[in-house]
Design a protein around this motif. Sequence first.
Motif, PDB file in Angstrom:
ATOM      1  N   PRO A 196      78.859  35.504  25.743  1.00  0.00           N
ATOM      2  CA  PRO A 196      77.619  34.739  25.556  1.00  0.00           C
ATOM      3  C   PRO A 196      77.089  34.902  24.132  1.00  0.00           C
ATOM      4  O   PRO A 196      77.248  35.963  23.531  1.00  0.00           O
ATOM      5  CB  PRO A 196      76.665  35.357  26.582  1.00  0.00           C
ATOM      6  N   ILE A 197      76.456  33.877  23.613  1.00  0.00           N
ATOM      7  CA  ILE A 197      75.834  33.980  22.299  1.00  0.00           C
ATOM      8  C   ILE A 197      74.652  34.942  22.407  1.00  0.00           C
ATOM      9  O   ILE A 197      73.801  34.790  23.290  1.00  0.00           O
ATOM     10  CB  ILE A 197      75.331  32.603  21.808  1.00  0.00           C
ATOM     11  N   PRO A 198      74.580  35.974  21.562  1.00  0.00           N
ATOM     12  CA  PRO A 198      73.432  36.886  21.613  1.00  0.00           C
ATOM     13  C   PRO A 198      72.112  36.119  21.506  1.00  0.00           C
ATOM     14  O   PRO A 198      71.985  35.181  20.704  1.00  0.00           O
ATOM     15  CB  PRO A 198      73.652  37.786  20.387  1.00  0.00           C
ATOM     16  N   HIS A 199      71.146  36.499  22.309  1.00  0.00           N
ATOM     17  CA  HIS A 199      69.873  35.779  22.368  1.00  0.00           C
ATOM     18  C   HIS A 199      69.191  35.678  21.005  1.00  0.00           C
ATOM     19  O   HIS A 199      68.545  34.673  20.701  1.00  0.00           O
ATOM     20  CB  HIS A 199      68.940  36.443  23.382  1.00  0.00           C
ATOM     21  N   GLU A 200      69.328  36.696  20.187  1.00  0.00           N
ATOM     22  CA  GLU A 200      68.614  36.695  18.906  1.00  0.00           C
ATOM     23  C   GLU A 200      69.087  35.593  17.958  1.00  0.00           C
ATOM     24  O   GLU A 200      68.372  35.248  17.011  1.00  0.00           O
ATOM     25  CB  GLU A 200      68.766  38.049  18.223  1.00  0.00           C
ATOM     26  N   PHE A 201      70.268  35.019  18.225  1.00  0.00           N
ATOM     27  CA  PHE A 201      70.797  34.000  17.317  1.00  0.00           C
ATOM     28  C   PHE A 201      70.744  32.585  17.897  1.00  0.00           C
ATOM     29  O   PHE A 201      71.094  31.627  17.204  1.00  0.00           O
ATOM     30  CB  PHE A 201      72.247  34.333  16.947  1.00  0.00           C
ATOM     31  N   ARG A 202      70.357  32.441  19.150  1.00  0.00           N
ATOM     32  CA  ARG A 202      70.466  31.132  19.797  1.00  0.00           C
ATOM     33  C   ARG A 202      69.584  30.065  19.160  1.00  0.00           C
ATOM     34  O   ARG A 202      70.043  28.956  18.891  1.00  0.00           O
ATOM     35  CB  ARG A 202      70.159  31.266  21.296  1.00  0.00           C
ATOM     36  N   LYS A 203      68.333  30.371  18.907  1.00  0.00           N
ATOM     37  CA  LYS A 203      67.458  29.375  18.290  1.00  0.00           C
ATOM     38  C   LYS A 203      67.929  29.030  16.885  1.00  0.00           C
ATOM     39  O   LYS A 203      67.862  27.874  16.456  1.00  0.00           O
ATOM     40  CB  LYS A 203      66.017  29.885  18.251  1.00  0.00           C
ATOM     41  N   ALA A 204      68.417  30.031  16.162  1.00  0.00           N
ATOM     42  CA  ALA A 204      68.867  29.805  14.787  1.00  0.00           C
ATOM     43  C   ALA A 204      70.097  28.908  14.726  1.00  0.00           C
ATOM     44  O   ALA A 204      70.348  28.257  13.700  1.00  0.00           O
ATOM     45  CB  ALA A 204      69.174  31.143  14.116  1.00  0.00           C
TER      46      ALA A 204
ATOM     47  N   LYS B 263      62.215  23.010  36.644  1.00  0.00           N
ATOM     48  CA  LYS B 263      63.502  22.769  37.294  1.00  0.00           C
ATOM     49  C   LYS B 263      64.282  24.073  37.422  1.00  0.00           C
ATOM     50  O   LYS B 263      64.972  24.307  38.419  1.00  0.00           O
ATOM     51  CB  LYS B 263      64.323  21.749  36.495  1.00  0.00           C
ATOM     52  N   LEU B 264      64.179  24.915  36.404  1.00  0.00           N
ATOM     53  CA  LEU B 264      64.890  26.187  36.441  1.00  0.00           C
ATOM     54  C   LEU B 264      64.485  26.993  37.676  1.00  0.00           C
ATOM     55  O   LEU B 264      65.329  27.535  38.389  1.00  0.00           O
ATOM     56  CB  LEU B 264      64.594  26.983  35.176  1.00  0.00           C
ATOM     57  N   LYS B 265      63.183  27.058  37.954  1.00  0.00           N
ATOM     58  CA  LYS B 265      62.706  27.840  39.089  1.00  0.00           C
ATOM     59  C   LYS B 265      63.206  27.264  40.406  1.00  0.00           C
ATOM     60  O   LYS B 265      63.567  28.007  41.324  1.00  0.00           O
ATOM     61  CB  LYS B 265      61.181  27.896  39.062  1.00  0.00           C
ATOM     62  N   ARG B 266      63.249  25.942  40.514  1.00  0.00           N
ATOM     63  CA  ARG B 266      63.732  25.317  41.748  1.00  0.00           C
ATOM     64  C   ARG B 266      65.212  25.619  41.964  1.00  0.00           C
ATOM     65  O   ARG B 266      65.634  25.918  43.076  1.00  0.00           O
ATOM     66  CB  ARG B 266      63.511  23.804  41.703  1.00  0.00           C
TER      67      ARG B 266
ATOM     68  N   MET C 178      73.804  36.312  36.201  1.00  0.00           N
ATOM     69  CA  MET C 178      72.592  36.820  36.839  1.00  0.00           C
ATOM     70  C   MET C 178      71.620  37.354  35.797  1.00  0.00           C
ATOM     71  O   MET C 178      70.397  37.186  35.910  1.00  0.00           O
ATOM     72  CB  MET C 178      72.955  37.920  37.833  1.00  0.00           C
ATOM     73  N   SER C 179      72.155  37.975  34.768  1.00  0.00           N
ATOM     74  CA  SER C 179      71.311  38.486  33.698  1.00  0.00           C
ATOM     75  C   SER C 179      70.601  37.338  32.979  1.00  0.00           C
ATOM     76  O   SER C 179      69.426  37.452  32.617  1.00  0.00           O
ATOM     77  CB  SER C 179      72.151  39.288  32.706  1.00  0.00           C
ATOM     78  N   GLU C 180      71.314  36.230  32.786  1.00  0.00           N
ATOM     79  CA  GLU C 180      70.690  35.054  32.164  1.00  0.00           C
ATOM     80  C   GLU C 180      69.541  34.537  33.032  1.00  0.00           C
ATOM     81  O   GLU C 180      68.474  34.176  32.528  1.00  0.00           O
ATOM     82  CB  GLU C 180      71.725  33.949  31.953  1.00  0.00           C
ATOM     83  N   TRP C 181      69.749  34.491  34.347  1.00  0.00           N
ATOM     84  CA  TRP C 181      68.690  34.047  35.265  1.00  0.00           C
ATOM     85  C   TRP C 181      67.475  34.963  35.151  1.00  0.00           C
ATOM     86  O   TRP C 181      66.329  34.488  35.050  1.00  0.00           O
ATOM     87  CB  TRP C 181      69.205  34.043  36.707  1.00  0.00           C
ATOM     88  N   ARG C 182      67.712  36.255  35.180  1.00  0.00           N
ATOM     89  CA  ARG C 182      66.587  37.198  35.130  1.00  0.00           C
ATOM     90  C   ARG C 182      65.806  37.059  33.833  1.00  0.00           C
ATOM     91  O   ARG C 182      64.566  37.042  33.827  1.00  0.00           O
ATOM     92  CB  ARG C 182      67.104  38.637  35.284  1.00  0.00           C
ATOM     93  N   MET C 183      66.531  36.953  32.725  1.00  0.00           N
ATOM     94  CA  MET C 183      65.854  36.842  31.425  1.00  0.00           C
ATOM     95  C   MET C 183      65.109  35.526  31.308  1.00  0.00           C
ATOM     96  O   MET C 183      63.993  35.471  30.771  1.00  0.00           O
ATOM     97  CB  MET C 183      66.867  36.978  30.292  1.00  0.00           C
TER      98      MET C 183
END
Length: 380
Positions: A227-235, A349-352, A367-372
């Motif tokens: 997975p792409i590290p979260h700190e770089f996704r927006k960039a 939509k994500l919550k549904r 699952m970690s992506e869902w939790r975050m």
Amino acid sequence: MKKDSVDLETRIRQSAAAIGFDAVGFTSADLPSSVRERLTHFLDLGRHGDMAWMENRANERAHPRSLWPHAKSVIMLGVNYGPDSDPMRALEHKNNGVISVYAQNRDYHDVVKKKLKRLARQIAIENDVEVKVFVDTAPVMEKPLAEQAGVGWQGKHTNLVSREFGSWLFLGAIFTTADIRSDDKETDHCGTCRNCLDICPTNAFPAPYQLDAKRCISYLTIEHAGPIPHEFRKAMGNRIYGCDDCLAVCPWNKFAETAREGAFHARNELRAPALRDLSSLDDAAFRKLFSGSPVKRTGRNRFIRNVLIAIGNSNDAGLADAAENLLDDESPLVRGAAVWALAELSPSKLKRYHAARVNIETDETVMSEWRMALKSQPSH
């Protein structure tokens, strides 16, 4: 100087130009200790990330003759792949993906290697010498050798810069037993310019002339398997394969011309492909679209991961369904990126969707992506 050495150099330059090379330089099959020290420093700091092949064959990379002890000289060659427009403009169209200039048509490995083999064969036959060709697939430090051969210099972004072609040169090498007079080493012409350092979206340059590949978008979208590290996704924005920012802002590009090699002219369908269209690619469609392209080597799942990050950065809620459609993808890598993209575009939509998937998802990274994603949403 050995007899006929000047004539040999002239003949090689003429033959190289006729075959389609835009730059030629000659150097010995050796590199100074300073190059080896920089490589060791890079590896010791772990800046190569997942690229274990760099560490595994570091000794060969640092010592050209270890690849072929009989080599006396190296002929460094360059092919211009300058784009016909400013790559930075594509970043403004968030619904489209941005593919690095070098990957918008044929795989340069195939194109350049074919030229190298043709030239090497001609040199060997005409001069009764032995030759071996290399183009980025063997542990050869092309950029230091090219600098040593006068083709260009390694700029502050660590890529080769040419006074004639800016930052747009593919490199290839011919090792030979011929004893060829070396060209003068090119000097550094970067001066006080910091354009390439300051433009980097992820601050991948710890210092001038140093790269931390783990932070580089080209590395993250191509070499990185997880997975792409979260700190770089927006960039990442809408960059889905590679990143041209540090190359595109180089002032020396003002002297560059559009590539004359048709294989390096952008295919229309790869110039600025719609993210929605790309998100629907299955493996067969991915292979068909990127047939002959370096993108194909990345694989469908890694590529769609990148597309989903771009979708999440699009700010277009109309693309939320593209992320929804991939929540059940066979690849955990894709499913995880789809969760993030949907969270960015449509939290409701994500919550549904979560209620229906919490009991069926078996991959811990997803699952970690869902939790975050759920944790980051407002509680009201």
